[in-house]
Enzyme design. Structure first.
Site, short mmCIF file in Angstrom:
data_model
loop_
_atom_site.label_atom_id
_atom_site.label_comp_id
_atom_site.label_asym_id
_atom_site.label_seq_id
_atom_site.Cartn_x
_atom_site.Cartn_y
_atom_site.Cartn_z
N GLU A 13 0.95 -1.07 -0.03
CA GLU A 13 0.00 -0.10 0.11
C GLU A 13 1.01 1.34 -0.04
O GLU A 13 0.67 2.15 -0.68
CB GLU A 13 -1.03 0.01 1.01
CG GLU A 13 -2.11 -1.23 1.28
CD GLU A 13 -2.60 -1.35 -0.13
OE1 GLU A 13 -2.94 -0.60 -0.74
OE2 GLU A 13 -3.28 -2.34 -0.22
N ASP A 20 3.29 -4.52 -5.80
CA ASP A 20 3.60 -5.92 -5.20
C ASP A 20 5.17 -5.95 -5.16
O ASP A 20 5.74 -6.48 -3.98
CB ASP A 20 3.17 -7.06 -6.08
CG ASP A 20 1.78 -7.47 -5.72
OD1 ASP A 20 1.32 -6.88 -4.81
OD2 ASP A 20 1.16 -8.17 -6.66
#
Length: 627
Positions: free
Chosen positions: A476, A539
């Site tokens: 995030e 990711d």
């Protein structure tokens, strides 16, 4: 037996993949979904228990329980006639002409269930994030995205034909005459919208969709509807600009929404309104109304009445239920531990930015300023939005409550236009198994529900927790610096803060990430590297930062770290659902999420002694590093 050196995802999850069963009412099962199932069971028990003794000290929760009870009163739902639904449909049926439709627009927005063939939304202005802007877009399509409308798509005819047939059955249940023709006309109008709709790839690059148009120019361009008075009626103000998110729809609006197409538009509105009503009525109509979505994802059966009861309650009281969940199930020890991990990850990012070998010092320092300004929200929000105080369950039917709630929420949506943006508002309830980064507020949010094993557990080792929730946290944070988030500054404004040469280098790395995934085969087809690039950047940044933090903890175990990483992405899904995700989901397929990012990290090769002849091996020159 599959080896980790050849397939991390398959090796780590071998037993789970063999034994896990996709629930008959879902298109998939995953680490996320397993927690969802657990939460559903707990919340159903909690709300049922509270039903016997309504809380007196929590007005919002009390109304949620009352609605929950009404949603589960099947005897009343079966006995109720369709008077209220027919009254809503009549508001559309009684529109005698396109001119009449225009005159009734404001009433249709605020006092009906009629969907409109265009959408105005109120969202934070991307270039002035403390204020709201009025956005304009199309009403959406019947099929999941534009790729499904290609003549060569194998499911195009099957899905559209079923939708039309299913819609006709629903219309007939409400006594609508010429139901087959109306449903067919709704499909015809949908077909007119397709060429002007954004593709999934375009929606994925949301920072590039910001297209402000001066209001005078906007209302002058559209000549089939008088939008000047309509806009003022919506927000009780005269905005200086309208943000157009779908340029082709705006450009061709006059050819789509006009008197010539009125019969098709009316049929589309009527059919959509009828379909939506089914969720609040009898068991037969509830099951009938969900048939299309089940066919789309190859779901075997409808949700049980008990799960449906909870689903409906969450539709209107999600934050209320989330706060209840957070207060009951989320502890102070877990919050403190996760906060420690968040700030550890931010510190790692600071260092990685300072030591970055491709950014100039000027851009790196500005990136660190943005990083330092990120606000983390963990567990559940401190307060609920005021609008929940207005959601009062009435004496009428469940459908009538839903109509009233929709009117309250619609009014609140447009009221916000004249207010400052509250950047502490959560856009996800605490019982949702997920997390997000918000570029317009520069916040990262970790709801309580995701802070469970396999993502996080106080009884797991630090390496396991970093491989799970640590990587999610860093993921995030990474969104602040993906291809979209990187275009927003520390205050949440769309603002160029990079040096030109640095951003050009970043775009080159984006292309490398696209190439890394593009065309990689999965069981359901090839991945679309352009569609999934932002999540893949996050990711890769997430696992890299989490690994760095894990190595600083005592008793680091790199095998445990990478094994946990693979566990959190485990998933089994129907082929149809996987195909839909490939066409529209901005996340990579689960197996690729588990397998590709680790191959860019030297520690992965060291942990499992991966050699050039192993399938997980990637040449050092081909290992991608961004953050």
């Amino acid at each position: 037996m599959v080896r980790i050196q050849d397939d991390l995802f398959a090796a780590v999850n071998a037993e789970w993949l063999e034994n896990a069963k996709i629930p008959s009412d879902k298109p998939r099962i995953s680490a996320f979904d397993e927690l969802v199932l657990k939460n559903e069971k707990n919340l159903a028990a909690d709300l049922t228990e509270l039903s016997a003794n309504l809380p007196t000290d929590n007005a919002e929760l009390r109304e949620a329980i009352k609605f929950y009870n009404k949603a589960g009163d099947w005897a009343a739902r079966e006995q109720a006639d369709f008077t209220a639904v027919k009254a809503e449909l009549a508001k559309i049926q009684n529109l005698s002409s396109f001119e009449d439709f225009q005159e009734q627009l404001i009433n249709l927005v605020f006092h009906s269930q009629a969907p409109l063939p265009f959408a105005f939304g109120v969202e934070p202005d991307m270039k002035d994030a403390v204020h709201y802007a009025l956005g304009f877009s199309s009403p959406g399509l019947i099929l999941p995205d534009t790729t499904y409308y290609a003549k060569e798509h194998p499911r195009r005819s099957e899905l559209l034909d079923f939708w039309a047939k299913n819609s006709a059955e629903i219309l007939k249940a409400f006594g609508v005459e010429e139901a087959e023709q109306i449903a067919a006309d709704a499909v015809k109008f949908d077909a007119l919208l397709v060429p002007s709709a954004n593709t999934s790839e375009e929606w994925a690059k949301y920072a590039e969709l910001y297209h402000p148009v001066a209001t005078d120019a906007f209302v002058s361009h559209i000549n089939t509807i008088d939008f000047k008075g309509f806009i003022k009626g919506l927000v009780q103000a005269e905005p200086q600009k309208i943000i157009v998110y779908e340029d082709r729809f705006y450009e061709t609006f006059n050819q789509l929404v006009n008197e010539e197409n009125w019969a098709l538009i009316k049929a589309w509105m009527l059919t959509k309104a009828a379909r939506r009503a089914t969720s609040f009525l009898t068991e037969e109509l509830r099951v009938l109304g969900g048939a299309y979505s089940r066919l789309l994802s190859n779901v075997q059966e409808a949700r049980s009445q008990e799960k449906h009861q909870l689903d409906l309650t969450e539709t209107y009281f999600s934050q209320v239920i989330g706060r209840f969940y957070g207060e009951k199930y989320f502890g102070a020890a877990a919050k403190a531990d996760v906060e420690h991990m968040v700030f550890a990850m931010i510190k790692v990012y600071q260092e990685r930015l300072r030591n970055n070998d491709w950014l100039s010092q000027e851009t790196a320092e500005k990136a660190i300023e943005k990083l330092d300004a990120i606000t983390p929200f963990i567990g559940y929000p401190d307060h609920l939005p005021e609008v929940y105080r207005k959601l009062k369950v009435g004496e009428g039917t469940l459908y009538e409550d839903a109509v009233f709630f929709d009117e309250v929420l619609t009014a609140r949506l447009y009221e916000k236009f004249n207010e400052d943006v509250d950047k502490t508002t959560w856009h996800m309830p605490a019982h949702m198994v997920n997390a997000y980064y918000s570029p317009d507020s520069n916040t990262i949010v970790f709801p309580a529900a995701i802070l469970q094993a396999p993502f996080y557990d106080l009884n797991q080792s630090a390496s396991q927790n970093y491989g799970g929730i640590g990587a999610v946290i860093a993921h995030e944070i990474s969104h602040a610096f993906d291809n979209n988030g990187a275009q927003f500054d520390q205050y949440g404004n769309l603002n160029k803060w990079w040096r030109d040469e640095d951003y050009k280098a970043f775009e080159e790395k984006q292309q490398e990430m696209i190439a890394l995934f593009d065309g990689v085969e999965t069981d359901a087809g090839p991945a679309n590297g352009k569609l999934i690039v932002s999540e893949n950047i996050a990711d890769q940044g997430g696992i890299t930062a989490a690994l760095t933090a894990a190595k600083r903890e005592k008793d680091v175990d790199l095998q445990a770290f990478f094994t946990q990483w693979a566990k959190i992405w485990r998933m089994k899904a129907s082929t149809e659902f996987q195909q839909m995700l490939l066409s529209m989901d901005v996340h990579a397929p689960a197996k690729l999420r588990a397998n590709i990012p680790p191959t860019n990290l030297e520690e992965f090769y060291e942990a499992f002694d991966i050699q050039p002849n192993d399938k997980m091996y990637r040449k050092p020159s081909q290992r991608l590093k961004i953050w």
